[in-house]
Design an enzyme around this catalytic site. Structure first.
Site, mmCIF file in Angstrom:
data_model
loop_
_atom_site.group_PDB
_atom_site.id
_atom_site.type_symbol
_atom_site.label_atom_id
_atom_site.label_comp_id
_atom_site.label_asym_id
_atom_site.label_seq_id
_atom_site.Cartn_x
_atom_site.Cartn_y
_atom_site.Cartn_z
ATOM 1 N N ASP A 134 93.844 67.359 82.624
ATOM 2 C CA ASP A 134 94.467 67.050 83.909
ATOM 3 C C ASP A 134 95.733 66.231 83.682
ATOM 4 O O ASP A 134 95.677 65.139 83.109
ATOM 5 C CB ASP A 134 93.474 66.286 84.790
ATOM 6 C CG ASP A 134 93.927 66.250 86.235
ATOM 7 O OD1 ASP A 134 94.685 67.150 86.651
ATOM 8 O OD2 ASP A 134 93.526 65.323 86.956
ATOM 9 N N HIS A 141 103.176 60.793 93.497
ATOM 10 C CA HIS A 141 101.794 60.318 93.405
ATOM 11 C C HIS A 141 101.693 59.216 92.354
ATOM 12 O O HIS A 141 101.080 58.178 92.579
ATOM 13 C CB HIS A 141 100.865 61.485 93.046
ATOM 14 C CG HIS A 141 99.477 61.039 92.652
ATOM 15 N ND1 HIS A 141 98.579 60.527 93.559
ATOM 16 C CD2 HIS A 141 98.857 61.014 91.439
ATOM 17 C CE1 HIS A 141 97.446 60.219 92.927
ATOM 18 N NE2 HIS A 141 97.598 60.491 91.649
ATOM 19 N N GLU A 206 91.976 65.072 95.256
ATOM 20 C CA GLU A 206 93.380 65.166 94.826
ATOM 21 C C GLU A 206 93.807 66.626 94.907
ATOM 22 O O GLU A 206 93.161 67.491 94.316
ATOM 23 C CB GLU A 206 93.566 64.644 93.394
ATOM 24 C CG GLU A 206 93.386 63.128 93.291
ATOM 25 C CD GLU A 206 93.740 62.567 91.919
ATOM 26 O OE1 GLU A 206 93.772 63.347 90.935
ATOM 27 O OE2 GLU A 206 93.975 61.346 91.829
ATOM 28 N N GLU A 208 95.840 69.582 93.746
ATOM 29 C CA GLU A 208 96.590 69.927 92.534
ATOM 30 C C GLU A 208 96.730 71.441 92.416
ATOM 31 O O GLU A 208 95.922 72.205 92.939
ATOM 32 C CB GLU A 208 95.866 69.396 91.283
ATOM 33 C CG GLU A 208 95.660 67.887 91.320
ATOM 34 C CD GLU A 208 95.233 67.292 89.984
ATOM 35 O OE1 GLU A 208 95.567 67.889 88.935
ATOM 36 O OE2 GLU A 208 94.566 66.241 90.007
ATOM 37 N N ASP A 240 90.655 67.643 92.257
ATOM 38 C CA ASP A 240 90.187 66.663 91.270
ATOM 39 C C ASP A 240 89.492 65.534 92.034
ATOM 40 O O ASP A 240 90.070 64.475 92.279
ATOM 41 C CB ASP A 240 91.397 66.152 90.469
ATOM 42 C CG ASP A 240 91.020 65.083 89.470
ATOM 43 O OD1 ASP A 240 89.845 65.035 89.066
ATOM 44 O OD2 ASP A 240 91.916 64.296 89.100
ATOM 45 N N ARG A 244 87.251 56.318 93.231
ATOM 46 C CA ARG A 244 88.273 55.322 92.880
ATOM 47 C C ARG A 244 87.689 54.011 92.383
ATOM 48 O O ARG A 244 88.286 53.340 91.534
ATOM 49 C CB ARG A 244 89.172 55.054 94.094
ATOM 50 C CG ARG A 244 89.910 56.269 94.620
ATOM 51 C CD ARG A 244 90.802 56.879 93.577
ATOM 52 N NE ARG A 244 91.580 57.998 94.141
ATOM 53 C CZ ARG A 244 92.265 58.857 93.397
ATOM 54 N NH1 ARG A 244 92.284 58.754 92.080
ATOM 55 N NH2 ARG A 244 92.928 59.841 93.955
ATOM 56 N N GLN A 247 86.433 54.608 88.898
ATOM 57 C CA GLN A 247 87.635 54.819 88.070
ATOM 58 C C GLN A 247 88.339 53.489 87.756
ATOM 59 O O GLN A 247 88.691 53.218 86.604
ATOM 60 C CB GLN A 247 88.584 55.753 88.829
ATOM 61 C CG GLN A 247 89.841 56.158 88.070
ATOM 62 C CD GLN A 247 90.803 56.988 88.940
ATOM 63 O OE1 GLN A 247 90.479 57.384 90.056
ATOM 64 N NE2 GLN A 247 91.980 57.247 88.422
ATOM 65 N N LYS A 260 85.908 60.657 87.295
ATOM 66 C CA LYS A 260 86.491 61.987 87.467
ATOM 67 C C LYS A 260 85.540 63.106 87.042
ATOM 68 O O LYS A 260 85.605 64.213 87.573
ATOM 69 C CB LYS A 260 87.758 62.109 86.601
ATOM 70 C CG LYS A 260 88.864 61.145 86.958
ATOM 71 C CD LYS A 260 89.620 61.632 88.189
ATOM 72 C CE LYS A 260 90.938 60.878 88.349
ATOM 73 N NZ LYS A 260 91.724 61.429 89.457
ATOM 74 N N THR A 264 84.849 68.941 89.583
ATOM 75 C CA THR A 264 86.189 69.410 89.955
ATOM 76 C C THR A 264 86.012 70.773 90.600
ATOM 77 O O THR A 264 85.213 71.576 90.110
ATOM 78 C CB THR A 264 87.081 69.547 88.708
ATOM 79 O OG1 THR A 264 87.138 68.288 88.034
ATOM 80 C CG2 THR A 264 88.489 69.988 89.075
ATOM 81 N N GLU A 381 96.601 57.170 98.171
ATOM 82 C CA GLU A 381 97.985 56.947 98.599
ATOM 83 C C GLU A 381 98.074 56.715 100.097
ATOM 84 O O GLU A 381 98.738 55.787 100.551
ATOM 85 C CB GLU A 381 98.850 58.166 98.269
ATOM 86 C CG GLU A 381 99.213 58.304 96.833
ATOM 87 C CD GLU A 381 100.046 59.555 96.637
ATOM 88 O OE1 GLU A 381 101.169 59.609 97.161
ATOM 89 O OE2 GLU A 381 99.564 60.486 95.973
#
Ligand code: CA
Length: 437
Positions: A134, A141, A206, A208, A240, A244, A247, A260, A264, A381
């Site tokens: 990844d 971002h 996320e 992607e 993804d 948080r 993480q 993570k 996925t 974000e």
């Protein structure tokens, strides 16, 4: 190359394909599907139907390179087809387009048993994924995420030299439609003295672009950037999923791991480089003052056409919205021009130390976020690390995902003079964490 398969005037005798928002005859993406009670096999999307490669092969509808590709693509995983590269893949596209063309000479050879209603089929992971890396190439971002903890210096020094990435987990990739089990893990808020173990409190997605690797390279033989396109077999949407809190607590000093690796999601259709040809774009020039890429990551032709003019959208459908029958709330919309590195630069960088890629390997590009409101490709974000709740159209609020929330990604290419195409959905519903006795 633009050819007859891209002709916007080409229509299919499969009526649902004409004007289809995702799968008109100009797209022809590949997937592995099983019809009701049938075995998994390769197929091509055409409108609301799936064209069965194994059945068409049995009826002898292919010859030459198209036949090689159909043979490689008829089984339960598409790695052998991806491995063949652009020649056979392009020949297969041309032949399938011809068979499904309303004006095609031998459309009568396509028998009803070769088409399946997509709604009655199960879609599977299209390949056996050996490795998944990844990247972090969405610069807005990376900047917005970095700003939460390092307001003075959001981007690390290496960012404009290195297409930053980490090795993620191939075994936990699932196709759209699965449920996402909220993961358990160690979580520690800044105001807590020690971590506790339990369901993540900060579950995020996320948006992607996913990249499917085609022909691989031998260990010790890097892929030069000028040749990188030959090693890219297709694209998908990739979610993804990210915990948080897990993480944040685990990431120092070695980077993401359990925050993570729990899952996925990818969209099941492989959108080929040929289908995306009309939507290629120049890589946006670097702002004044940014360093030029080092020589091994620079290719003039790649700079001219290595980016994609695509629109990526994320939606949220909460349990309350589902019960009320309301449409999903759009969380974000961003373009493909937010990537600081091209996919070819990612391939060249990944193999520059001699690391070998294999057909069916998966890349994520990094979260696709713009700078304007409504363009953030994750909740980290849009809520500034969970600080600011936001309101949904039905009055509910969110900081992070709640159980029952369904996250839906879509992507489309639109360009004047060409038929618009889509990626199909990448969708998943969050379900409660399992008990941990
Ligand atoms: Ca990511």
């Amino acid at each position: 190359m633009i050819d007859a398969t891209h002709d916007p005037a080409r229509r299919s005798w499969v009526e649902s394909a004409n004007g289809h928002s995702e799968f008109p005859i100009q797209n022809l993406p590949l997937a592995v599907f099983s019809p009701l009670g049938g075995a998994a096999r390769g197929g091509v999307a055409i409108g609301d139907a799936i064209f069965d490669l194994a059945a068409a092969l049995e009826a002898d509808l292919f010859s030459g390179q198209a036949r090689d590709a159909a043979e490689a693509g008829a089984g339960p995983v598409l790695n052998p087809l991806l491995e063949l590269g652009a020649g056979p893949r392009t020949a297969l596209r041309a032949r399938v387009s011809e068979l499904l063309d309303a004006g095609g000479a031998d459309r009568a050879n396509v028998l009803p048993g070769m088409l399946h209603k997509a709604a009655e089929c199960a879609l599977h992971l299209p390949v056996s994924i050996g490795a998944y890396s990844d990247f972090f190439a969405g610069i807005h971002h990376a900047t917005a995420g970095g700003r939460i903890n390092r307001p003075e210096n959001p981007l690390m020094l290496n960012y404009k030299y290195v297409p930053v990435a980490y090795h993620s987990r191939a075994s936990s990739v699932r196709p759209s439609g699965h449920h996402l089990l909220r993961p358990n893990g160690q979580r520690k808020r800044p105001d807590e003295a020690a971590p506790t173990f339990g369901p993540t409190r900060n579950l995020d997605y996320e948006v992607e672009l996913g990249v499917w690797i085609g022909p691989g390279n031998e260990l010790g033989e890097p892929i030069r950037i000028a040749n990188a396109a030959r090693h890219i077999a297709g694209f998908c949407l990739l979610n993804d999923w990210s915990a948080r809190d897990i993480q944040n607590w685990e990431a120092a000093p070695l980077g993401p791991f359990l925050g993570k690796s729990f899952c996925t999601f990818v969209s099941p259709w492989i959108i080929t480089p040929e289908a995306l040809e009309p939507f290629r774009a120049a890589q946006p020039p670097r702002p004044d003052g940014d360093p030029a890429p080092l020589q091994h990551l620079w290719d003039a032709a790649d700079q001219e056409s290595g980016a994609f003019d695509l629109e990526f959208e994320a939606f949220l459908l909460t349990a309350a919205m589902r019960d009320a029958g309301t449409a999903p709330h759009r969380l974000s919309r961003a373009g493909g021009d937010v990537l600081y590195w091209t996919v070819a630069q990612m391939v060249a960088h990944h193999t520059s130390n001699g690391c070998n890629l294999q057909s069916g390997d998966l890349f994520g590009t990094g979260t696709l976020s713009g700078t304007e409101p409504g363009t953030a490709g994750c909740l980290l974000e849009s809520t500034f690390g969970g600080r600011d709740a936001f309101k949904l159209q039905n009055g509910e609020t969110r900081r992070y995902l709640e159980d029952g929330d369904e996250v839906i990604f879509r992507a489309h290419g639109h360009r004047a003079g060409f038929a618009s195409i889509g990626f199909g959905e990448c969708r998943g519903r969050v379900v409660p964490a399992p008990g941990y006795e």
